[in-house]
Design a protein around this motif. Structure first.
Motif, short mmCIF file in Angstrom:
data_model
loop_
_atom_site.label_atom_id
_atom_site.label_comp_id
_atom_site.label_asym_id
_atom_site.label_seq_id
_atom_site.Cartn_x
_atom_site.Cartn_y
_atom_site.Cartn_z
N ARG A 102 28.47 -10.12 3.07
CA ARG A 102 27.62 -9.92 1.87
C ARG A 102 27.50 -11.18 1.03
O ARG A 102 26.90 -11.18 -0.04
CB ARG A 102 28.24 -8.82 0.99
CG ARG A 102 28.31 -7.46 1.66
CD ARG A 102 28.92 -6.43 0.71
NE ARG A 102 30.36 -6.55 0.60
CZ ARG A 102 31.02 -6.82 -0.54
NH1 ARG A 102 30.37 -7.01 -1.66
NH2 ARG A 102 32.33 -6.90 -0.54
N ALA A 103 28.07 -12.29 1.53
CA ALA A 103 28.24 -13.49 0.69
C ALA A 103 26.97 -14.33 0.58
O ALA A 103 26.94 -15.48 1.02
CB ALA A 103 29.39 -14.32 1.24
N VAL A 104 25.93 -13.78 0.01
CA VAL A 104 24.71 -14.56 -0.18
C VAL A 104 24.65 -14.99 -1.64
O VAL A 104 24.37 -14.18 -2.53
CB VAL A 104 23.45 -13.77 0.22
CG1 VAL A 104 22.21 -14.63 0.06
CG2 VAL A 104 23.58 -13.28 1.66
N GLY A 105 24.92 -16.25 -1.88
CA GLY A 105 24.97 -16.78 -3.24
C GLY A 105 23.67 -17.44 -3.64
O GLY A 105 22.67 -17.34 -2.92
N PRO A 114 20.80 -20.60 0.53
CA PRO A 114 21.78 -19.98 -0.37
C PRO A 114 23.19 -20.39 0.03
O PRO A 114 23.47 -20.54 1.22
CB PRO A 114 21.58 -18.48 -0.14
CG PRO A 114 20.34 -18.32 0.67
CD PRO A 114 20.06 -19.62 1.33
N ILE A 116 26.86 -19.66 0.93
CA ILE A 116 27.50 -18.45 1.45
C ILE A 116 29.02 -18.57 1.44
O ILE A 116 29.72 -17.82 2.10
CB ILE A 116 26.97 -18.09 2.86
CG1 ILE A 116 27.35 -19.16 3.90
CG2 ILE A 116 25.46 -17.90 2.84
CD1 ILE A 116 27.18 -18.66 5.33
#
Lengths: 117, 518
Positions: A102-105, A114, A116
């Motif tokens: 879920r690590a979409v920064g 993005p 991650i």
């Protein structure tokens, strides 16, 4: 630094003793981990991340906290959700989605991908 | 305990695990010995990292290579950059497929592979290494190398600190993947990184390179450990009186922060992040928010005091010198990978922190593992006479008095941690620091004798003294400012010094331009 080992929650699996990269724990006579070398703790939160019972709390300070600190108040840590919060955030534990998935920064530059991690 | 193996990998982070995997794939028997626990040890496991992962598109690759050449003082090498980009692309895809690392998918459905969550990455690397049949020795710091009669490296010895017993591994080849050196500054995940590999290598005659690029400092909230800096791009920095600190910044302007910290506090707010960015930041870096959530600080609205923690050669680029495409050192049988090796080949003199160091660890680890396996195979399995290469801390030249290891560590830290010595460098200050460090070396070399469990801390202290001396000797030879090796007394770039600096030696530390005669 590691500030709390919850005797109530610990299942004596030895995992923290095994994974601590700077070897701060020993096994106590009752089987529970004992923080024998707190000054060697590098505040990396790995013991917490790897504790299957959410029995450990690492305070962000790189120096020991006094006895009356929040970091030793197990009831407070449970009530505020801080106990076990790192595991929850990285999605480790039964039934959870790994945080990595879920690590979409944000993207730091307009054209960049993005972040991650 | 004595083991015999084809390849011994020293270390337990990314470079070590890639080396172990690739050596095992070549059919070699492999032992991996880590000071801590393979899976949690080292900077990457705790911090996580971006990865220099660029799809093989000519334009994108060109942009990736050219973007930091000037920052690195033009000391990087295009051929190495290209092969690291190739190898990293393949290996990261392998991690996604064979390793089942759960990479996220972007809003438009494209898979994103330009970063790795530390705990997840290294937990999977441990599983893969074990599946490959590698013998993993956790909590087993190596304290010295073994060499054969010809001077080739033939194994290592150390101490198993949880088992409470010494150990020895006889090996056909050794890969050093022990990380850089952050001098026990408590920067995030870095306290296992005490420069052990560079000491072990130098004791067998190996050379170092780029040791002047050793003054990286990471931003962390005051009195805490999390030196993750990407999100400080959203920061405004303030003085104690609330006035904006002009010129301060995360990427450019960190020296302004250092200078201000010498005389007072610096505060910060991540007030440039909008709501969407704030939500996304939590997903990308849950560990960044550990500090704030536990202290009850809202970093987007509450000013918080910050500090700079030394990350030495972890985020710097100096390390063991590499002499061929397989990451061999100048000593037969000895290979170096990850932050233990110089990263100048792809970073030049600019920090490799984050994506470049991660790509380097993956690539150099894979190459070193494969070449070490080939070297060991060519050698065959015949028994070799070996001797122990360790000096200071193990075999004193005199041994006449007690040496206080804690005091030695304090002495080194006093010369390498302060901003006004290592960050804002000046020749006079470096020379005076070097005199203190030379004194510390003479003391450990002549009198420090550790045994059993105490060899581990003693050798860490020795490694840090040696590291600091190579750093400052190299920094003094670079009479200019290039990459991160800036000098207050020589602020300009000098085209005549467009070369790397090689260094080495223990009792007599030396540094010279790469390729110059000894």
């Amino acid at each position: 630094m590691i500030e709390l080992v919850s005797a109530a929650q610990c299942i004596a699996c030895d995992k923290c003793i095994e994974v601590c990269p700077t070897n701060v724990f020993d096994r106590g006579e009752d089987g529970l981990p004992v923080v024998s070398r707190q000054s060697d703790c590098q505040t990396c939160f790995q013991c917490e991340a790897n504790c299957p019972a959410d029995a450990l709390f690492v305070a962000p300070h790189t120096h020991p906290l006094p006895a009356e600190s929040y970091a030793h108040d197990e009831e407070h840590l449970r009530r505020t959700g801080l106990l076990g919060s790192y595991r929850r955030e990285i999605g480790w534990g039964h039934g959870r989605t790994p945080g990595a998935a879920r690590a979409v920064g944000p993207a730091l530059s307009p054209a960049g991908p993005p972040l991650i991690s | 305990m004595t083991l015999t193996t084809d390849v011994l990998v020293v270390g337990g982070g990314p470079a070590a695990t890639w080396a172990a995997l690739k050596a095992a794939e070549q059919g070699a028997s492999v032992v991996l010995a880590d000071k801590g626990y393979c899976g949690t040890s080292g900077a990457t496991a705790s911090v996580g990292t971006g990865v220099w992962y660029v799809p093989p598109d000519e334009k994108a690759r060109e942009a990736a290579m050219s973007s930091r050449e000037a920052l690195g003082g033009h000391l990087a090498d295009r051929r190495w950059m290209a092969r690291v980009l190739d190898e990293t692309y393949e290996r990261v895809n392998e991690l996604a497929e064979a390793g089942r690392y759960p990479f996220p998918t972007g809003p438009d459905g494209t898979p994103l592979r330009n970063g790795l969550q530390g705990p997840e990455y290294m937990r999977r690397q441990r599983i893969r290494v074990k599946r490959a049949g590698v013998t993993v020795l956790d909590h087993s710091p190596v304290t010295e190398l073994l060499t054969d009669a010809d001077g080739a490296v033939a194994g290592a010895a150390g101490y198993r600190r949880q088992a409470g017993q010494p150990f020895e591994v006889r090996a056909g080849a050794v890969v050093l993947a022990t990380g850089g050196c952050a001098f026990l500054s408590k920067a995030f995940g870095c306290n296992v990184n005490t420069g052990d590999g560079a000491l072990l290598a130098a004791e067998t005659g190996a050379e170092l390179s780029g040791m002047e690029f050793s003054n990286a400092y990471g931003i962390a909230p005051e009195h805490t450990s999390v030196t993750k800096t990407a999100f400080y791009n959203y920061a405004t920095f303030y003085r104690a009186d609330g006035e904006v600190l002009e010129g301060a910044g995360s990427q450019r302007g960190r020296s302004v922060i250092a200078r201000t910290l010498l005389s007072g506090k610096v505060f910060c707010k991540l007030d440039l992040a909008d709501d969407a960015a704030q939500r996304a930041m939590r997903l990308a870096q849950p560990n960044f928010f550990l500090t704030f959530d536990r202290l009850g600080i809202n970093p987007f609205t509450d000013p918080f005091a910050i500090t700079l923690l030394a990350e030495g050669t972890v985020r710097g680029t100096g390390g063991i010198r590499i002499v061929d495409d397989g990451c061999a050192t100048t000593v037969p049988g000895l290979y170096a990978a990850g932050d233990a090796a110089t990263r100048e080949l792809i970073c030049g003199g600019f920090t490799g922190g984050g994506s470049h160091n991660a790509a380097w660890a993956i690539s150099s680890g894979s190459w070193a593992g494969r070449s070490a396996a080939r070297f060991a195979r060519a050698l065959g399995r015949g028994a070799r006479q070996v001797s122990a290469a360790g000096g200071a801390g193990l075999r004193p030249t005199r041994g006449a008095k007690d040496v206080d290891v804690v005091e030695i560590i304090r002495t080194v830290q006093a010369e390498v941690l302060p901003y006004d010595k290592n960050y804002l460098r000046h020749g006079d200050v470096l020379r005076s620091a070097l005199r203190q460090l030379d004194g510390a070396w003479r003391s450990v070399r002549s009198d420090l004798r550790a045994e059993g469990a105490s060899t581990v801390t003693a050798r860490q202290a020795v490694a840090m003294v040696a590291h600091a001396r190579w750093m400052y000797t190299s920094a003094l030879l670079r009479v200019e400012s290039r990459g991160m090796a800036k000098r207050l007394d020589h602020p300009g770039l000098d085209p005549a010094q467009h070369h790397r600096i090689t260094s080495g030696g223990l009792d007599q530390v030396w540094a010279r331009p790469e390729g110059a005669a000894a």
